[in-house]
Design a protein around this motif. Structure first.
Motif, PDB file in Angstrom:
ATOM      1  N   LEU A 169       0.796  -1.229   0.000  1.00 57.97           N
ATOM      2  CA  LEU A 169       0.000   0.000   0.000  1.00 57.97           C
ATOM      3  C   LEU A 169       0.831   1.284   0.000  1.00 57.97           C
ATOM      4  O   LEU A 169       0.392   2.296  -0.552  1.00 57.97           O
ATOM      5  CB  LEU A 169      -0.936   0.007   1.218  1.00 57.97           C
ATOM      6  N   ALA A 173      -0.357   4.612  -2.248  1.00 60.66           N
ATOM      7  CA  ALA A 173      -1.113   5.676  -1.594  1.00 60.66           C
ATOM      8  C   ALA A 173      -0.889   7.071  -2.180  1.00 60.66           C
ATOM      9  O   ALA A 173      -1.851   7.821  -2.371  1.00 60.66           O
ATOM     10  CB  ALA A 173      -0.814   5.668  -0.093  1.00 60.66           C
ATOM     11  N   LEU A 176      -3.155   7.880  -5.214  1.00 64.28           N
ATOM     12  CA  LEU A 176      -4.594   7.728  -5.098  1.00 64.28           C
ATOM     13  C   LEU A 176      -5.210   8.987  -4.516  1.00 64.28           C
ATOM     14  O   LEU A 176      -4.671   9.582  -3.583  1.00 64.28           O
ATOM     15  CB  LEU A 176      -4.943   6.538  -4.196  1.00 64.28           C
ATOM     16  N   ARG A 181      -8.319   5.933  -1.739  1.00 61.59           N
ATOM     17  CA  ARG A 181      -7.752   5.294  -0.553  1.00 61.59           C
ATOM     18  C   ARG A 181      -8.861   4.782   0.366  1.00 61.59           C
ATOM     19  O   ARG A 181      -8.771   3.681   0.919  1.00 61.59           O
ATOM     20  CB  ARG A 181      -6.843   6.287   0.192  1.00 61.59           C
ATOM     21  N   GLU A 182      -9.901   5.589   0.512  1.00 58.88           N
ATOM     22  CA  GLU A 182     -11.018   5.175   1.356  1.00 58.88           C
ATOM     23  C   GLU A 182     -11.737   3.954   0.774  1.00 58.88           C
ATOM     24  O   GLU A 182     -12.191   3.079   1.520  1.00 58.88           O
ATOM     25  CB  GLU A 182     -12.000   6.331   1.528  1.00 58.88           C
ATOM     26  N   LEU A 213      -2.423   3.559   4.065  1.00 59.35           N
ATOM     27  CA  LEU A 213      -3.043   4.393   3.036  1.00 59.35           C
ATOM     28  C   LEU A 213      -3.052   5.873   3.424  1.00 59.35           C
ATOM     29  O   LEU A 213      -3.672   6.687   2.733  1.00 59.35           O
ATOM     30  CB  LEU A 213      -4.467   3.923   2.767  1.00 59.35           C
ATOM     31  N   THR A 214      -2.386   6.215   4.509  1.00 56.19           N
ATOM     32  CA  THR A 214      -2.281   7.587   5.025  1.00 56.19           C
ATOM     33  C   THR A 214      -3.651   8.177   5.356  1.00 56.19           C
ATOM     34  O   THR A 214      -3.881   9.374   5.177  1.00 56.19           O
ATOM     35  CB  THR A 214      -1.504   8.521   4.064  1.00 56.19           C
ATOM     36  N   ILE A 215      -4.563   7.338   5.846  1.00 57.44           N
ATOM     37  CA  ILE A 215      -5.861   7.794   6.334  1.00 57.44           C
ATOM     38  C   ILE A 215      -5.727   7.975   7.842  1.00 57.44           C
ATOM     39  O   ILE A 215      -5.290   7.055   8.543  1.00 57.44           O
ATOM     40  CB  ILE A 215      -6.971   6.782   6.007  1.00 57.44           C
TER      41      ILE A 215
END
Length: 231
Positions: A169, A173, A176, A181-182, A213-215
């Motif tokens: 991922l 990331a 995206l 990503r979500e 995913l850097t969320i």
């Protein structure tokens, strides 16, 4: 003649007499995503040497310039950072592998490979590009991974699994949009929910997916709650 117009005419004549020219030398080639064309194209990597010109004839070196990337189709020049963007083909493969890895990770921590979870996982993987993926293939992969690594079902996401998720991922990331990503996180959440509420291990692995995913953690919590709500 007006004084200002005379100066302009002299400047124009001088600019025609004097100038600079760049001689480009190819130093590499390949395929890239061309921002100008909006698709995958061949490119040449070029370095250049500036020369001072007199009446169009190069007379003195003025140093190096570049390197630049020249599109073989539109001939536009771009900075070499354009090569950091994956080609469409490469991006599709990265996305496909990411969804496949997330699906396996969720199944491996779910406590059991329930048929409903396998069906949800296989459907997500097929949509991502593995057209021939079946429930049986995923089940066999999960069992093989457990046997190979000694991984125990229904346990928090271990270091090995976290590394696998980040390897799949992390490179994807940056390319995206937030919605993309979500969407990957929500696919994993729906696989986890296919056989009932989240287990602690499933929540843990989905939190790892979100981090890769850097969320942010607050958005991960919001998305996991939203996935429980029927659309």
């Amino acid at each position: 003649m007006l004084p200002g117009r005379g100066r302009d005419n002299r400047a124009a004549r001088l600019s025609r007499m004097l100038g600079t020219r760049i001689a480009w030398t190819p130093v590499g080639d390949g395929e890239f995503f061309c921002p100008g064309c909006g698709g995958d194209r061949n490119y040449q990597r070029l370095t250049g040497h500036r020369r001072f010109t007199l009446l169009g004839v190069p007379v003195l070196p003025r140093g190096e310039t570049g390197p630049v990337v020249e599109c073989a189709a539109c001939r536009r020049h771009f900075g070499t950072d354009v090569l950091d963007h994956p080609t469409t083909t490469r991006f599709s493969a990265m996305l496909r592998d990411a969804v496949h890895t997330v699906a396996l990770a969720v199944l491996a921590t779910g406590g059991s490979c329930a048929r409903t979870s396998l069906e949800a996982a296989a459907a997500a993987v097929r949509i991502a590009g593995f057209d021939d993926c079946s429930e049986e293939q995923l089940e066999n992969l999960v069992e093989a991974l457990a046997a190979d690594t000694g991984r125990v079902y229904d346990r928090p996401c271990g270091a090995g699994l976290a590394i696998e998720l980040h390897e799949a991922l992390d490179p994807l990331a940056p390319h995206l949009a937030p919605a993309g990503r979500e969407a990957i996180l929500l696919q994993g959440a729906r696989i986890a929910l296919a056989d009932g509420p989240y287990t602690p291990a499933e929540r843990d692995v989905l939190a790892t997916v979100g981090a890769a995913l850097t969320i942010c953690s607050d958005d991960v919590t919001r998305l996991l709650a939203a996935a429980r709500t029927p659309s």
